[in-house]
Design a protein around this motif. Structure first.
Motif: not given
Length: 440
Positions: A77, A148, A195, A283, A300
């Motif tokens: 991630p 995320n 996510d 991210s 990710a």
């Protein structure tokens, strides 16, 4: 016909961290943390042999190296790495109003990226159609910004109401830089497709723009036919690597991602995979097609690949609708129908985003006027008048075009002309980004 999930048994093989089945090509693409020759593998770890053992004699098997050079349980991630790379120029600055694509994260995290805005909470956000946890402080029709789960909600560990900072803590963000609170997220667990988390917003401090991208983006939100994206070029804007592009390698992948000691390795399904276009801190980045269509939420990757949630899954599982522009105060997409004029009115309404340094020299916007009547699809000349608080060097940016200017002691204001492109789809109004400040 088989699906990607029919090949998830390959994730049990050594080094395998992702798998995708392409029905159109009848191909299984297998992503490995390191690529080894067949004679270095046990039979149970040889993906080609495993596929043939179950009777798939016609399917093509393509093994793709993720570039780690070591055995791993999953991809990274891109906001929980111990070492956070330096941000791209301007991305770690304090931005008000806040655009997408710059440094943002939970106050207890290191660094990440703020993503799509505006997203509107739907009527069924806390019902069966949604898999999210929501704060009682928000409800249907409220606007939120997305990133995320592991950026805003610390991989399920955060409490609702925790502070979100812009810039991120790693980039110098502190209590005075709070831009919202965590108000919702989809829990990270095996089998999830997203996510994602949401923070609250103060509409006066948010911009429905994406840093260093075309002001007309997003032109649309993709809600289907993701298989057609294989081989296409996607572009993201993010904290660490800025604006980068990559080619789509997989469109329905099941991947293993290492979320740390608390969550361990989690399997996510239905993911987009591109080749390299991101690093730690990216991210939460929004991801677009070349025509500006919003297609994904980056979360990710590895040294060779980037992984993104399908944006349609983000909407469905979180319970939001991503809008193409900020709605009117009534919550609609623009002016009320009752306000529609009986005759044409050739005027343009502006949302003006002016960034200034409140310490020292400042630049103020006085007016914006068009020399010709604006119309959809046209390029028109706009005269922008600014005033400075004191003599010195300043910068002014209109619709993505930036210039510098010198203000003398006897200058009360300064007028500059810019060419402004009006989007083809413009209706009764157009938002024009005007920004400026002192040159340090």
């Amino acid at each position: 016909m088989p699906t990607t999930q029919d090949y998830e048994y390959l994730l049990d093989c050594e080094n395998v961290i992702g798998v995708d089945y392409d029905e159109a090509e009848n191909e299984v693409r297998v992503f490995v943390s390191r690529k080894l020759p067949p004679d270095a593998l046990e039979d149970e770890d040889d993906v080609e042999k495993r596929v043939r053992e179950v009777g798939d004699t016609e399917v093509t098997v393509d093994v793709v190296d993720a570039g780690y050079g070591e055995e791993r349980e999953g991809f990274d991630p891109l906001a929980t790495l111990e070492v956070v790379p330096e941000a791209a120029t301007g991305r770690s600055d304090r931005h008000r109003p806040v655009p997408g694509g710059v440094s943002e994260a939970n106050a207890e995290l290191s660094a990440g990226t703020g993503g799509p805005y505006p997203a509107r909470i739907t009527e069924d956000a806390d019902g069966e159609a949604s898999e999210a946890v929501w704060s009682d402080a928000v409800g249907p029709h409220d606007l939120v910004r997305l990133s995320n789960n592991h950026v805003y909600a610390r991989s399920n560990e955060a409490d609702i109401g925790e502070s979100i900072l812009q810039p991120s803590p790693h980039d110098g963000g502190g209590p005075d830089d709070e831009v919202g609170e965590l108000v919702g997220y989809v829990p990270i667990e095996d089998g999830v497709r997203v996510d994602v988390a949401a923070r609250s917003v103060d509409r006066e401090r948010e911009a429905d723009r994406y840093h260093e991208l075309d002001g007309a983006w997003p032109t649309d939100v993709r809600r289907g036919e993701y298989g057609e994206l294989r081989g296409e070029t996607l572009t993201k804007t993010g904290r660490t690597t800025g604006v980068t592009s990559a080619t789509v390698e997989a469109t329905s992948a099941s991947v293993e991602v290492e979320f740390g000691a608390e969550q361990g390795t989690v399997r996510l399904r239905d993911q987009l995979i591109t080749d390299y276009m991101s690093e730690g801190g990216d991210s939460g980045s929004p991801v677009f097609r070349e025509d500006g269509e919003l297609v994904g939420l980056l979360f990710a990757g590895s040294f060779q690949q980037t992984i993104c949630n399908r944006i349609e899954n983000v909407e469905r599982q979180l319970g939001v609708e991503i809008l193409l522009e900020e709605p009117g105060e009534d919550g609609g997409g623009g002016a009320d129908e009752d306000d529609e004029p009986d005759v044409p009115v050739y005027t343009t309404t502006f949302e003006t985003d002016l960034e200034v340094d409140l310490e020292g020299a400042t630049l103020d916007l006085e007016s914006v006027t068009f020399d010709d009547r604006p119309s959809p699809g046209a390029t028109v000349s706009a005269t922008v008048v600014v005033a400075a608080s004191e003599p010195g060097a300043y910068w002014l940016e209109v619709d993505g075009e930036r210039r510098t200017l010198e203000i003398e002691a006897d200058d009360s204001d300064r007028a500059l002309e810019f060419d402004v492109s009006i989007p083809d789809g413009a209706d009764r109004s157009v938002a024009l980004a005007v920004r400026g400040g002192a040159v340090e």
